[in-house]
Design a protein around this motif. Structure first.
Motif, PDB file in Angstrom:
ATOM      1  N   UNK A   1       0.828  -1.208   0.000  1.00 25.45           N
ATOM      2  CA  UNK A   1       0.000   0.000   0.000  1.00 25.45           C
ATOM      3  C   UNK A   1       0.861   1.256   0.000  1.00 25.45           C
ATOM      4  N   UNK A   2       1.899   1.265   0.827  1.00 24.18           N
ATOM      5  CA  UNK A   2       2.793   2.424   0.866  1.00 24.18           C
ATOM      6  C   UNK A   2       3.531   2.576  -0.461  1.00 24.18           C
ATOM      7  N   UNK A   3       3.987   1.451  -1.020  1.00 24.17           N
ATOM      8  CA  UNK A   3       4.676   1.490  -2.312  1.00 24.17           C
ATOM      9  C   UNK A   3       3.728   1.997  -3.399  1.00 24.17           C
ATOM     10  N   UNK A   4       2.473   1.540  -3.355  1.00 23.84           N
ATOM     11  CA  UNK A   4       1.501   1.972  -4.353  1.00 23.84           C
ATOM     12  C   UNK A   4       1.197   3.453  -4.269  1.00 23.84           C
ATOM     13  N   UNK A   5       1.078   3.965  -3.053  1.00 21.13           N
ATOM     14  CA  UNK A   5       0.834   5.401  -2.881  1.00 21.13           C
ATOM     15  C   UNK A   5       2.002   6.212  -3.433  1.00 21.13           C
ATOM     16  N   UNK A   6       3.223   5.684  -3.263  1.00 18.64           N
ATOM     17  CA  UNK A   6       4.397   6.353  -3.812  1.00 18.64           C
ATOM     18  C   UNK A   6       4.384   6.382  -5.329  1.00 18.64           C
ATOM     19  N   UNK A   7       3.958   5.282  -5.950  1.00 19.12           N
ATOM     20  CA  UNK A   7       3.857   5.227  -7.409  1.00 19.12           C
ATOM     21  C   UNK A   7       2.841   6.243  -7.914  1.00 19.12           C
ATOM     22  N   UNK A   8       1.709   6.340  -7.235  1.00 17.62           N
ATOM     23  CA  UNK A   8       0.687   7.314  -7.628  1.00 17.62           C
ATOM     24  C   UNK A   8       1.262   8.729  -7.616  1.00 17.62           C
ATOM     25  N   UNK A   9       2.044   9.040  -6.601  1.00 15.24           N
ATOM     26  CA  UNK A   9       2.668  10.361  -6.507  1.00 15.24           C
ATOM     27  C   UNK A   9       3.635  10.582  -7.663  1.00 15.24           C
ATOM     28  N   UNK A  10       4.435   9.558  -7.985  1.00 12.32           N
ATOM     29  CA  UNK A  10       5.377   9.656  -9.101  1.00 12.32           C
ATOM     30  C   UNK A  10       4.662   9.921 -10.421  1.00 12.32           C
ATOM     31  N   UNK A  11       3.440   9.404 -10.554  1.00 12.37           N
ATOM     32  CA  UNK A  11       2.681   9.548 -11.795  1.00 12.37           C
ATOM     33  C   UNK A  11       1.846  10.826 -11.818  1.00 12.37           C
ATOM     34  N   UNK A  12       2.064  11.686 -10.819  1.00 14.60           N
ATOM     35  CA  UNK A  12       1.391  12.974 -10.798  1.00 14.60           C
ATOM     36  C   UNK A  12       0.014  12.958 -10.180  1.00 14.60           C
ATOM     37  N   UNK A  13      -0.323  11.882  -9.470  1.00 13.66           N
ATOM     38  CA  UNK A  13      -1.637  11.782  -8.834  1.00 13.66           C
ATOM     39  C   UNK A  13      -1.526  12.131  -7.351  1.00 13.66           C
ATOM     40  N   UNK A  14      -2.641  12.537  -6.788  1.00 11.09           N
ATOM     41  CA  UNK A  14      -2.692  12.868  -5.369  1.00 11.09           C
ATOM     42  C   UNK A  14      -3.603  11.892  -4.644  1.00 11.09           C
ATOM     43  N   UNK A  15      -3.129  11.405  -3.488  1.00  9.16           N
ATOM     44  CA  UNK A  15      -3.928  10.542  -2.621  1.00  9.16           C
ATOM     45  C   UNK A  15      -4.473  11.418  -1.494  1.00  9.16           C
ATOM     46  N   UNK A  16      -5.810  11.449  -1.296  1.00  3.78           N
ATOM     47  CA  UNK A  16      -6.864  10.629  -1.908  1.00  3.78           C
ATOM     48  C   UNK A  16      -7.655  11.319  -3.021  1.00  3.78           C
ATOM     49  N   UNK A  17      -7.236  12.544  -3.442  1.00  3.41           N
ATOM     50  CA  UNK A  17      -8.051  13.281  -4.411  1.00  3.41           C
ATOM     51  C   UNK A  17      -8.206  12.502  -5.724  1.00  3.41           C
ATOM     52  N   UNK A  18      -7.099  11.918  -6.206  1.00  6.23           N
ATOM     53  CA  UNK A  18      -7.140  11.179  -7.469  1.00  6.23           C
ATOM     54  C   UNK A  18      -7.225   9.671  -7.265  1.00  6.23           C
ATOM     55  N   UNK A  19      -6.758   9.184  -6.131  1.00  6.05           N
ATOM     56  CA  UNK A  19      -6.735   7.740  -5.868  1.00  6.05           C
ATOM     57  C   UNK A  19      -6.883   7.480  -4.381  1.00  6.05           C
ATOM     58  N   UNK A  20      -7.853   6.654  -4.011  1.00  2.94           N
ATOM     59  CA  UNK A  20      -8.002   6.221  -2.617  1.00  2.94           C
ATOM     60  C   UNK A  20      -7.213   4.934  -2.422  1.00  2.94           C
TER      61      UNK A  20
END
Length: 342
Positions: A258-277
């Motif tokens: 989960x932590x690794x996935x949240x980091x990937x989302x950030x790298x791809x320009x997404x924001x947790x939780x606005x763009x991805x929960x």
């Protein structure tokens, strides 16, 4: 024993009775013998106990998972800590092995049984069509299966073997609670980054996800399996988010992914939780320390380990085999989940 008998003023047979908790001596004699034994620094010989048929005073635990995942798996570390608490109180040792798969694990059990290395075992990660319970039953080796056994994909409630108990949680209900929570927020495209394929709890979680999604009208829901590692969790996230219809929420089968996935989302320009929960299956200090703090399913892994060890000790003492359901994990809502954009 001769030294203890001479100093306590009793026979060697009385020393044997007293130190092995057998009838035949008074409580006063038993206390005197034990006091002298403590003064002399006496400890039971594991080898001698095995040769006399009194057991090895050791419990076995085999893990058929990639060794690289163990150091960061918070649930497993806490689970073993709970096991060790119980065993230490009873002066029992823990013999631990990491193997490549079920076939090698079965070979370890055969070897331990032949060499009288362990009195019983704790079995983790039940599989669909699991060969281990039948093997352990044929060897007469007491065991506790952690996670419950499955028959044709369905949980088995009764204990069919006289020396094998199970300690389990309701994975299907826990997954249902997570999916209903995300659906209530408005999510319809959800990816489940699961653990190892073929494991009973992985199968139950995937089936529950599909059933809940069908019931709640969530067509964009799917699962992908991994080895529980940070690397595979990150890669599964990257592939999901790069698709034509990326998920608005991802459920991970452990905290590390989960932590690794949240980091990937950030790298791809997404924001947790606005763009991805993001939801983690196992709550931990990692979930609470990361930013944003992760919504997670919480259960007391240390207590779970203690319960498994206590049940095995009961079996070793002649207790009956039982199936013991444990409290369902509770969803702790934090900063990593919100309604999807738009």
């Amino acid at each position: 024993m001769k030294d203890i008998a001479r100093r306590a003023g009793v026979s060697e047979s009385a020393v044997s009775f007293a130190l092995n908790d057998r009838p035949g001596v008074s409580e006063a004699t038993r206390r005197r013998v034990r006091q002298v034994a403590d003064q002399l620094g006496w400890r039971a010989s594991t080898a001698a106990r095995a040769l006399s048929g009194e057991g090895a005073a050791t419990v076995g635990l085999v893990l058929a998972r990639p060794a690289r995942t163990l150091g960061v798996e918070s649930f497993f570390l806490q689970f073993v800590s709970g096991i060790q608490e119980v065993l230490s109180e009873r002066h029992l040792g823990l013999l631990f092995r990491v193997v490549a798969g079920a076939e090698e694990e079965c070979a370890v059990y055969r070897g331990w049984w032949a060499e009288q290395r362990v009195d019983g075992v704790i079995v983790v990660d039940p599989q669909i069509g699991d060969p281990r319970p039948a093997l352990l039953d044929s060897l007469g080796l007491p065991a506790v299966v952690v996670g419950g056994r499955d028959v044709n994909g369905e949980p088995r409630a009764a204990a069919p073997y006289p020396v094998i108990s199970s300690v389990r949680v309701d994975d299907a209900a826990a997954m249902g609670a997570v999916v209903e929570y995300l659906a209530g927020l408005g999510h319809r495209r959800v990816v489940h980054v699961a653990g190892l394929p073929g494991l009973a709890h992985t199968t139950r979680r995937i089936a529950s996800l599909r059933a809940c999604a069908a019931r709640l009208g969530m067509p964009g829901v799917r699962s992908v399996t991994t080895d529980y590692s940070e690397g595979q969790g990150a890669e599964a996230t990257r592939l999901a988010l790069a698709g034509t219809e990326p998920p608005t929420a991802i459920i991970y089968d452990n905290d590390v992914m989960a932590v690794a996935g949240a980091g990937v989302a950030l790298e791809m320009g997404l924001t947790v939780p606005r763009d991805l929960s993001v939801v983690a299956w196992e709550d931990s200090a990692l979930c609470r320390a990361t930013h944003p703090r992760l919504t997670a399913l919480d259960r007391d892994a240390t207590a779970f380990g203690r319960r498994a060890a206590e049940e095995l000790v009961s079996l070793l003492g002649g207790g009956p085999a039982r199936d013991l359901p444990q409290p369902m994990p509770q969803l702790v809502v934090r900063d990593s989940t919100a309604a999807p954009r738009g």
